[in-house]
Design a protein around this motif. Structure first.
Motif, PDB file in Angstrom:
ATOM      1  N   ASN A 191      -4.473   1.169   0.213  1.00 42.16           N
ATOM      2  CA  ASN A 191      -3.095   1.638   0.030  1.00 42.16           C
ATOM      3  C   ASN A 191      -2.220   0.430  -0.328  1.00 42.16           C
ATOM      4  OD1 ASN A 191      -0.609   2.847   0.089  1.00 42.16           O
ATOM      5  ND2 ASN A 191      -0.800   3.674   2.161  1.00 42.16           N
ATOM      6  N   LEU A 192      -2.374  -0.046  -1.563  1.00 47.11           N
ATOM      7  CA  LEU A 192      -1.678  -1.260  -1.992  1.00 47.11           C
ATOM      8  C   LEU A 192      -0.163  -1.088  -1.979  1.00 47.11           C
ATOM      9  CD1 LEU A 192      -2.087  -4.139  -3.112  1.00 47.11           C
ATOM     10  CD2 LEU A 192      -2.167  -3.147  -5.396  1.00 47.11           C
ATOM     11  N   SER A 193       0.309   0.051  -2.459  1.00 45.61           N
ATOM     12  CA  SER A 193       1.756   0.285  -2.497  1.00 45.61           C
ATOM     13  C   SER A 193       2.345   0.302  -1.092  1.00 45.61           C
ATOM     14  CB  SER A 193       2.059   1.607  -3.208  1.00 45.61           C
ATOM     15  OG  SER A 193       1.469   2.707  -2.533  1.00 45.61           O
ATOM     16  N   LEU A 248      -2.952 -10.175  -0.442  1.00 41.54           N
ATOM     17  CA  LEU A 248      -4.355 -10.425  -0.743  1.00 41.54           C
ATOM     18  C   LEU A 248      -5.132  -9.120  -0.757  1.00 41.54           C
ATOM     19  CD1 LEU A 248      -6.531 -13.360   0.303  1.00 41.54           C
ATOM     20  CD2 LEU A 248      -7.493 -11.071   0.359  1.00 41.54           C
ATOM     21  N   THR A 249      -5.810  -8.861  -1.893  1.00 48.34           N
ATOM     22  CA  THR A 249      -6.620  -7.653  -2.016  1.00 48.34           C
ATOM     23  C   THR A 249      -7.847  -7.941  -2.866  1.00 48.34           C
ATOM     24  OG1 THR A 249      -6.628  -5.341  -2.773  1.00 48.34           O
ATOM     25  CG2 THR A 249      -5.282  -6.887  -4.032  1.00 48.34           C
ATOM     26  N   ASP A 250      -8.931  -7.194  -2.606  1.00 47.90           N
ATOM     27  CA  ASP A 250     -10.158  -7.378  -3.388  1.00 47.90           C
ATOM     28  C   ASP A 250     -10.459  -6.173  -4.263  1.00 47.90           C
ATOM     29  OD1 ASP A 250     -10.964  -5.476  -1.529  1.00 47.90           O
ATOM     30  OD2 ASP A 250     -12.976  -6.310  -1.333  1.00 47.90           O
ATOM     31  N   ASN A 265      -6.071   2.912  -4.555  1.00 45.57           N
ATOM     32  CA  ASN A 265      -6.623   4.268  -4.641  1.00 45.57           C
ATOM     33  C   ASN A 265      -6.033   5.209  -3.594  1.00 45.57           C
ATOM     34  OD1 ASN A 265      -7.966   3.348  -2.335  1.00 45.57           O
ATOM     35  ND2 ASN A 265      -9.856   2.911  -3.470  1.00 45.57           N
ATOM     36  N   VAL A 266      -5.000   4.751  -2.878  1.00 38.48           N
ATOM     37  CA  VAL A 266      -4.260   5.587  -1.936  1.00 38.48           C
ATOM     38  C   VAL A 266      -2.775   5.319  -2.165  1.00 38.48           C
ATOM     39  CG1 VAL A 266      -3.759   6.062   0.498  1.00 38.48           C
ATOM     40  CG2 VAL A 266      -6.105   5.567  -0.218  1.00 38.48           C
ATOM     41  N   GLY A 271      -5.144  -0.506   4.855  1.00 37.17           N
ATOM     42  CA  GLY A 271      -6.381   0.110   4.404  1.00 37.17           C
ATOM     43  C   GLY A 271      -5.959   1.431   3.799  1.00 37.17           C
ATOM     44  N   SER A 272      -6.400   2.535   4.396  1.00 35.91           N
ATOM     45  CA  SER A 272      -5.837   3.826   3.995  1.00 35.91           C
ATOM     46  C   SER A 272      -4.414   3.958   4.524  1.00 35.91           C
ATOM     47  CB  SER A 272      -6.707   4.965   4.526  1.00 35.91           C
ATOM     48  OG  SER A 272      -7.997   4.932   3.946  1.00 35.91           O
ATOM     49  N   ASP A 273      -4.180   3.390   5.711  1.00 35.54           N
ATOM     50  CA  ASP A 273      -2.861   3.366   6.324  1.00 35.54           C
ATOM     51  C   ASP A 273      -2.329   1.935   6.351  1.00 35.54           C
ATOM     52  OD1 ASP A 273      -3.028   6.153   6.976  1.00 35.54           O
ATOM     53  OD2 ASP A 273      -4.321   5.617   8.667  1.00 35.54           O
ATOM     54  N   THR A 274      -1.069   1.792   6.695  1.00 37.13           N
ATOM     55  CA  THR A 274      -0.457   0.463   6.812  1.00 37.13           C
ATOM     56  C   THR A 274      -0.014   0.235   8.250  1.00 37.13           C
ATOM     57  OG1 THR A 274       1.719   1.334   6.201  1.00 37.13           O
ATOM     58  CG2 THR A 274       0.325   0.484   4.423  1.00 37.13           C
TER      59      THR A 274
END
Length: 522
Positions: A174-176, A201-203, A207-208, A140-143
């Motif tokens: 936080n995709l990266s 998988l992401t929708d 943005n982080v 999310g914002s974190d991994t």
């Protein structure tokens, strides 16, 4: 004289870009691999030992014979590489796999989206064999490492399923970080399997952390690429819904060989999309496949050359030959490489076949754990006196249509990106009409490949109906269609698309259907 061990390690390094030496990393204490298990392959193999070949090749010209007085100055050839089948429902007949899922749990995944993802992942775990590895990263914002990558035979599946039930949404995207942690978890496995992949998988949009397309794609290449210890890790990207960045996900999937981009349009499609991808990776029979294309020596003496290899991975070599790296192969898959050569204007003999091209294939056999250096095939063309030309080979003609369609859809995609939807629609309608006429003239209107081409053009046309339709559906579908036709691999997300695709093998169809029937977590 080099030992056999040194020979195959050197072959690994020189031919396929990796070393078979392994360094110990984070281990699985329940595993005690033998000396042989710590090495990739036990020998370099030719095709003379009676074992079933993982891949076979065939070279087909557009015309088998061309009269010396005919106006033809060039000739198309098609190299077809076909993978073997696997016995049904026999886990021992396939290569074990390492899978790490990187799951977006940002706030937009709340509710039915996340529930369906959890159901699908749970069913995936239940169906994998004890020799397969599975890991789960959430971001999310974190991994977070929700489930460390381990062989499923040494863990309690119920405890894993319980952890999955407790996953909830939070934060941004936080995709990266998700990609980086998934790669880190995969690279940490000691003695990994030959088949390794990440399901991302992401929708939404990053943005982080690293958020630019170039930055994330560069990160993916760095994290997933080959090293002295391991071969590259493929990544299958699932774009969920209307708001994800399809261009970024497609580029991420191409960071290494074997990856795909899949557009998951409806919430309910996530299960069949995962099943389609899973059915592919658990049926891998060959990896690092390279095709070499050259002109026969006698043909070179008559001035024959290769004009063009119509493949985006073709690389010209210093001797004028071409090397085409076409990644991995799932069972039953076929890939075609079109190339064009010149024809000689004179030939000292009449009614005699002239050797034109030489083609060979090399690969890693994941079933027999061997490097394969295939036999070279030489293709002859009859160059008799006169101007007679044999009939056009329909398979070569159909593959020529496929290559042209990829070029056309790429062009339409650029037109649409420039907000010229009217022009794009007109182009598609005209192209579709011309294709229908060409297919009828070939007497191939009912050919499954032609039927699929026309269905895809109709879907593209639907996606160009309005600016909103293009943004939410059309742009994403075109990227997926290009993946399908360029790779000759089914990457559709919906079950009906998988079932009807000419590129879906038995395993893909089976698993897409099986996972699409996923029930609620109990």
């Amino acid at each position: 004289i080099e030992s056999s061990s040194k020979v195959y390690k050197r072959a690994n390094k020189e031919m396929f870009g990796f070393s078979s030496d392994r360094k110990a990393k984070r281990g699985e204490t329940e595993e005690y691999p033998s000396t042989n298990e710590s090495e990739d392959f036990v020998e370099v193999m030719s095709l003379d030992n009676g074992e079933e070949e993982a891949l076979t090749i065939k070279v087909t010209p557009r015309h088998e014979s061309i009269g010396l007085d005919s106006p033809h100055k060039i000739l198309d050839f098609c190299t077809t590489v076909t993978a073997r089948s696997l016995p049904k429902d026999d886990d021992n007949a396939r290569a074990p796999v390492d899978i790490v899922v990187a799951l977006d749990i940002s706030g937009s995944m709340h509710g039915r989206k996340l529930d369906l993802c959890k159901e699908t992942i749970s069913l995936l775990i239940r169906e994998l064999s004890p020799q397969d590895r599975f890991g789960l990263i959430t971001f999310g914002s974190d991994t977070n490492i929700a489930i460390p990558a381990r062989k499923l035979g040494i863990v309690d599946k119920e405890s894993i399923l319980s952890k999955i039930r407790r996953i909830s949404t939070r934060g941004s995207t936080n995709l990266s970080g998700g990609i980086g942690l998934a790669a880190q978890e995969m690279q940490a496995v000691e003695f990994p399997h030959e088949v390794r992949t990440i399901f991302l998988l992401t929708d939404g949009r990053a943005n982080v952390g690293v958020s630019s397309k170039n930055g994330i794609v560069s990160l993916a290449k760095g994290c997933l690429g080959s090293s002295n210890e391991n071969r590259p890790i493929s990544i299958h990207c699932f774009g969920y819904g209307a708001d994800h960045d399809e261009e970024m996900l497609r580029d991420i999937s191409q960071a290494t060989e074997g990856g795909t981009y899949c557009f998951v349009e409806q919430d309910s499609d996530v299960s069949s999309a995962f099943g389609n991808a899973l059915g592919g990776i658990i049926s891998v029979v060959a990896q690092n496949v390279s095709v070499s294309i050259n002109i026969a020596n006698e043909a070179k003496e008559h001035g024959i050359t290769i004009n063009h290899v119509k493949h985006n991975k073709a690389v010209k070599q210093s001797d004028g030959s071409y090397l085409v790296k076409i990644g991995d192969f799932y069972a039953e898959e076929s890939r075609d490489i079109l190339f064009e050569t010149t024809l000689c204007s004179q030939w000292k003999e009449t009614n005699t076949a002239l050797p034109h091209v030489m083609v060979s294939v090399s690969y890693l056999d994941t079933i027999n754990k061997k490097l394969v250096i295939g036999h070279q095939i030489t293709k002859y063309i009859e160059r008799a006196a006169g101007n007679e030309v044999s009939d056009t080979n329909k398979h070569v003609a159909l593959q020529s249509i496929r290559v042209k369609m990829v070029e056309f859809v790429s062009m339409v995609k650029e037109i649409a990106k420039n907000n010229k939807l009217d022009e794009a629609r007109t182009s598609v309608v005209e192209y579709k009409q011309n294709l229908e006429v060409e297919a009828e003239q070939m007497d191939e209107s009912s050919n499954p490949l032609i039927v699929q081409f026309l269905a895809e053009l109709n879907n593209i046309l639907s996606g160009l109906a309005s600016n909103n339709q293009y943004r939410t559906y059309g742009s994403k579908y075109m990227n997926m269609q290009l993946e399908t036709q360029m790779q000759q691999r089914c990457v559709y997300g919906d079950g009906r698309g998988v079932a009807s695709s000419v590129y879906a093998n038995t395993s893909k169809k089976k698993w897409a259907m099986k996972l699409s029937n996923a029930k609620s977590i109990k």
